[in-house]
Motif scaffolding. Structure first.
Motif, PDB file in Angstrom:
ATOM      1  N   TRP A 133      -5.462  -4.065  13.088  1.00 27.15           N
ATOM      2  CA  TRP A 133      -6.778  -4.686  13.320  1.00 27.15           C
ATOM      3  C   TRP A 133      -7.385  -4.180  14.630  1.00 27.15           C
ATOM      4  O   TRP A 133      -8.555  -3.792  14.673  1.00 27.15           O
ATOM      5  N   VAL A 141       0.843  -1.200   0.000  1.00 24.54           N
ATOM      6  CA  VAL A 141       0.000   0.000   0.000  1.00 24.54           C
ATOM      7  C   VAL A 141       0.881   1.254   0.000  1.00 24.54           C
ATOM      8  O   VAL A 141       0.696   2.160  -0.812  1.00 24.54           O
ATOM      9  N   ASN A 158       6.444  -9.177   9.623  1.00 25.70           N
ATOM     10  CA  ASN A 158       7.495 -10.170   9.415  1.00 25.70           C
ATOM     11  C   ASN A 158       8.828  -9.606   8.933  1.00 25.70           C
ATOM     12  O   ASN A 158       9.842 -10.299   9.000  1.00 25.70           O
ATOM     13  N   VAL A 159       8.845  -8.356   8.456  1.00 24.80           N
ATOM     14  CA  VAL A 159      10.149  -7.727   8.195  1.00 24.80           C
ATOM     15  C   VAL A 159      10.633  -6.965   9.413  1.00 24.80           C
ATOM     16  O   VAL A 159      11.813  -6.656   9.508  1.00 24.80           O
ATOM     17  N   GLU A 193      -1.522  -6.831  13.335  1.00 25.17           N
ATOM     18  CA  GLU A 193      -2.512  -7.125  14.380  1.00 25.17           C
ATOM     19  C   GLU A 193      -2.937  -5.844  15.097  1.00 25.17           C
ATOM     20  O   GLU A 193      -4.096  -5.693  15.475  1.00 25.17           O
ATOM     21  N   SER A 212       2.974  -8.471   5.948  1.00 29.04           N
ATOM     22  CA  SER A 212       4.378  -8.420   5.542  1.00 29.04           C
ATOM     23  C   SER A 212       5.186  -7.542   6.504  1.00 29.04           C
ATOM     24  O   SER A 212       6.320  -7.870   6.872  1.00 29.04           O
ATOM     25  N   ARG A 254      -8.606  -0.646  14.407  1.00 29.49           N
ATOM     26  CA  ARG A 254      -9.903  -0.574  13.720  1.00 29.49           C
ATOM     27  C   ARG A 254     -11.036  -0.760  14.730  1.00 29.49           C
ATOM     28  O   ARG A 254     -12.030  -0.038  14.701  1.00 29.49           O
ATOM     29  N   GLN A 255     -10.886  -1.736  15.619  1.00 30.48           N
ATOM     30  CA  GLN A 255     -11.926  -1.989  16.623  1.00 30.48           C
ATOM     31  C   GLN A 255     -12.063  -0.779  17.550  1.00 30.48           C
ATOM     32  O   GLN A 255     -13.175  -0.330  17.854  1.00 30.48           O
ATOM     33  N   PHE A 294      -6.962   1.690   8.373  1.00 29.04           N
ATOM     34  CA  PHE A 294      -7.690   1.034   7.280  1.00 29.04           C
ATOM     35  C   PHE A 294      -6.907   1.081   5.966  1.00 29.04           C
ATOM     36  O   PHE A 294      -7.354   0.509   4.971  1.00 29.04           O
ATOM     37  N   ALA A 295      -5.761   1.757   5.979  1.00 26.96           N
ATOM     38  CA  ALA A 295      -4.938   1.854   4.766  1.00 26.96           C
ATOM     39  C   ALA A 295      -4.038   0.630   4.676  1.00 26.96           C
ATOM     40  O   ALA A 295      -2.811   0.725   4.591  1.00 26.96           O
ATOM     41  N   SER A 296      -4.647  -0.537   4.722  1.00 30.55           N
ATOM     42  CA  SER A 296      -3.887  -1.790   4.759  1.00 30.55           C
ATOM     43  C   SER A 296      -4.796  -2.931   4.365  1.00 30.55           C
ATOM     44  O   SER A 296      -5.993  -2.904   4.631  1.00 30.55           O
ATOM     45  N   THR A 297      -4.195  -3.970   3.744  1.00 30.95           N
ATOM     46  CA  THR A 297      -4.957  -5.184   3.459  1.00 30.95           C
ATOM     47  C   THR A 297      -4.748  -6.210   4.573  1.00 30.95           C
ATOM     48  O   THR A 297      -5.198  -7.344   4.449  1.00 30.95           O
ATOM     49  N   LEU A 298      -4.022  -5.835   5.624  1.00 33.59           N
ATOM     50  CA  LEU A 298      -3.668  -6.757   6.716  1.00 33.59           C
ATOM     51  C   LEU A 298      -2.865  -7.942   6.178  1.00 33.59           C
ATOM     52  O   LEU A 298      -3.041  -9.071   6.622  1.00 33.59           O
ATOM     53  N   CYS A 299      -1.988  -7.680   5.205  1.00 36.98           N
ATOM     54  CA  CYS A 299      -1.239  -8.775   4.587  1.00 36.98           C
ATOM     55  C   CYS A 299      -0.168  -9.337   5.512  1.00 36.98           C
ATOM     56  O   CYS A 299       0.295 -10.458   5.339  1.00 36.98           O
ATOM     57  N   THR A 314     -13.715   2.362  15.721  1.00 32.25           N
ATOM     58  CA  THR A 314     -15.163   2.284  15.489  1.00 32.25           C
ATOM     59  C   THR A 314     -15.910   2.340  16.824  1.00 32.25           C
ATOM     60  O   THR A 314     -16.986   2.919  16.905  1.00 32.25           O
TER      61      THR A 314
END
Lengths: 240, 462
Positions: B379, B321, B366-367, B376, B363, B382-383, B356-361, B386
């Motif tokens: 995520w 992104v 892990n880098v 995480e 990556s 986001r909770q 929200f500017a993420s697909t939660l992929c 809202t």
């Protein structure tokens, strides 16, 4: 005979019944007694990933009512499995993504020969399957190479597996991201496809129809001849 | 900088209008990600190093007050003047007071090496408003400063610019030849320009990469040596330190120095890792320990380990992104995945779009050399956002409706049938410009029956 419950993601149920049928038949061919609970709906992931996990209580409860009695629940989607494992507090049995169920639980070492013309495919790992469920190694980490999906596909004759230039880049689907960030999502999908197109594949094969639905939407818009397939559709023996 | 608010999605979509440039940006950063991979994968102990670094940071954060107090005592004993700032405003005022105390009424000239903390505090704007000439001496930062832009990346501040952009900027501000895009020529021009600033500055500001509690010293990492040059020529050195940057012991430094540059650019180590322990004779050295929301973040269990960040930028370079939307789309001093979990802590309302500017992929996670569970935390933010009522009202309604349908099997089956019937018989209701999916993608072809319906016809239910 192992008794398993088949958990069919809602969008697969509605848009890709052939994938669910292939999964069902594959599991039966491998000797499982497959039960399909009638009142299953959705794992709740669309709400949770949008920030409304608290609204997913109905889905959590419904999942429990449908799958609570089973020790093994198998699902042809890494993303839905990851969600249930991480976020459904009512989960009791073991929920497995199809490939890992085949490699880790059934320990499938051979599959029937495939008939028909040879296929050239590109594997699309979903991020949730790959990094979330660890269905394969990832390029970010310094670790030995492995891929559960690739290991299974190698058991089928006549499949030539290619690797895209960026082996584990996200396709840009991302749940509601695909509409809230429409331009970015489509751009990521186009870029992902370009890497497979450079390999001149016939099929893009994955374990998550959500990524594939997004990629398929772009392929059809581009009028590309490339098709998307769920891994179950290549592993199942259509001759039986 | 006080323009109308543009959300990440709007800015990204703007960025993407120049597809060739987007591709160039994406490939440039992916190249750096690959350099990082080569370098990280060459170390058999890479994953063990990450684990160790993560553990040291977790520990340091769990005993933060102890280590900060120890650092202060040792720094004072070394002859460093120590200041504490609870907020960005306090930090900026302390810097200004030190500068004024040093230079009196004369127009003060300040050189500053790269510090994301001072970006976060908007120090430059504050100092300039108070009549202080402050010059960023990192080449990339100087370029964006001349253009009155913010850095678009924490390690590579001008990565969004091409040679032609730099050439035009230098022509305008430094008088270089029009159209001359030769990097050697442009760098030489910057060097001459900056030398004059270095020589005439009386105060040098630096950031801090690592502060060592055990010694009271600190380390500043640069590739250009600009921090050293500034500090060695100026009478006063002000180091601005985010309180999360403290590590317990000198021996821990090796772990982080090995990870930092490899993760950032694939280099084994930054060209300069400058260790400052005490002021040289005749020099005054200040260190400002800045909180600015960090202790609030420390108190949020899901988000506290974001404070482990060593600002290597690896999560930027890997983020699909970020690479396709550019740093400015994040409207925060720290962009990218890490910025998206740090920014809401500073201002939830303003930064509610970033998680929200993420697909939660995943990556990024892990880098990350210190194993921050970035995706995480996205995520969880986001909770939180809202729950704070910061979701767009239409989305809230849609989600509640969707949850109701999916929570009721009969309603779900009926809705599915209706939906597929509509798509088959009245496709224009779905295939239109109001459907964001349809803008760049075709809809899936709806089957005549769902899997559930097929199963009812072909198999007997248990």
């Amino acid at each position: 005979m192992m008794r398993v419950a088949l958990f069919v993601p809602c969008y697969v149920d509605q848009f890709y019944p052939a994938v669910a049928i292939a999964t069902l038949e594959l599991l039966e061919q491998l000797g499982c007694q497959v039960v399909v609970p009638r009142n299953q709906t959705c794992c709740g992931q669309p709400m949770a990933n949008s920030g409304f996990a608290r609204e997913a209580a109905g889905c959590d409860q419904n999942f429990r009512q449908n799958f609570g009695e089973f020790d093994h629940i198998v699902c042809p989607s890494g993303s839905c499995v990851l969600h249930v494992r991480e976020h459904n507090p009512l989960l009791t049995g073991q929920v497995w993504e199809l490939c890992e169920f085949l490699t880790d639980v059934l320990q499938v070492r051979a599959l029937p020969h495939r008939s028909g013309r040879p296929l050239r495919i590109g594997i699309h790992q979903s991020c949730h399957g790959q990094r979330g469920l660890r269905l394969s190694s990832m390029s970010e980490r310094n670790e030995p190479y492995f891929s559960k999906m690739e290991a299974l596909l190698k058991l089928v004759d006549g499949i030539d597996i290619t690797t895209p230039a960026r082996p584990d880049e996200c396709c840009g689907f991302g749940g509601t991201f695909c509409v809230t960030q429409e331009a970015l999502s489509v751009k990521m999908g186009k870029d992902r496809l370009a890497q497979h197109q450079a390999n001149q594949v016939d099929y893009i094969v994955g374990g998550d129809m959500s990524c594939l639905m997004h990629l398929e939407g772009i392929l059809r818009r581009q009028q590309s001849p490339i098709q998307v397939r769920h891994v179950a559709q290549l592993l199942v023996d259509h001759a039986l | 900088m006080s323009q109308r608010f543009v959300s990440h999605a709007q800015a990204a979509s703007q960025f993407l209008t120049d597809e060739a440039r987007t591709d160039w940006h994406d490939e440039t950063l992916w190249f750096i990600r690959q350099k990082r991979d080569k370098s990280a994968h060459a170390l058999p102990e890479w994953e063990a190093l990450r684990e160790l670094a993560s553990g040291i940071k977790d520990h340091a954060l769990s005993e933060l007050s102890t280590y900060l107090t120890q650092f202060e005592q040792n720094a004072l004993a070394n002859g460093i003047q120590v200041h504490w700032a609870a907020t960005a405003a306090e930090h900026n005022q302390i810097v200004l007071d030190i500068i004024r105390q040093q230079t009196g009424p004369a127009a003060p000239r300040v050189v500053k090496s790269k510090s994301m903390l001072t970006e976060e505090c908007h120090l430059n704007e504050f100092l300039i408003k108070h009549g202080v000439e402050v010059v960023d001496t990192d080449l990339g930062e100087r370029i964006v400063q001349l253009r009155q832009e913010a850095p678009s990346h924490i390690v590579l501040p001008a990565i969004h610019l091409k040679k032609a952009d730099v050439s035009a900027t230098f022509q305008q501000h430094l008088g270089t030849e029009a159209g001359n895009e030769d990097p050697q020529y442009l760098t030489e021009a910057a060097r001459h320009h900056l030398r004059e600033k270095f020589v005439s500055a009386s105060v040098a500001i630096t950031g801090v990469n690592f502060a060592i509690a055990e010694t009271g010293g600190f380390v500043v990492c640069t590739n250009e040596g600009n921090a050293d040059l500034g500090v060695h020529l100026a009478d006063v050195h002000i180091a601005c330190l985010g309180i999360e940057k403290v590590i317990p012991r000198q021996e821990h430094l090796g772990v982080f120095l090995r990870l930092l540059a490899r993760s950032a650019t694939g280099q084994p180590i930054t060209t300069y890792s400058s260790h400052f322990v005490r002021p040289r004779a005749g020099q005054v050295m200040h260190i400002i320990l800045v909180d600015n929301g960090r202790s609030t973040q420390l108190g949020r269990p899901e988000f506290r380990n974001s404070l482990k960040c060593i600002r290597c930028g690896a999560c930027f370079n890997t983020c699909p992104v970020y690479r396709r939307s550019g740093g400015h789309s994040y409207h925060n001093a720290v962009a990218g995945p890490i910025g998206s979990i740090l920014a809401p802590n500073l201002d939830m309302r303003k930064n509610a779009d970033l998680p929200f500017a993420s697909t939660l992929c995943g990556s990024c996670t892990n880098v990350c050399p210190v194993k921050i569970n970035i995706h995480e935390q996205l995520w969880h933010w986001r909770q939180t956002l809202t729950a704070e009522g910061l979701a767009p009202p239409a989305k809230t309604v849609a989600m509640k409706g969707m949850a109701w349908v999916l929570g009721h099997p009969t309603v779900y089956r009926l809705s599915g049938r209706i939906g597929r019937w509509v798509m088959q018989h009245v496709p224009a209701l779905v295939n239109n410009r109001l459907n964001p999916w349809y803008k760049g993608r075709d809809m899936p072809s709806p089957p005549t029956q769902s899997f559930g319906e097929w199963y009812d016809k072909n198999r007997s239910r248990v």
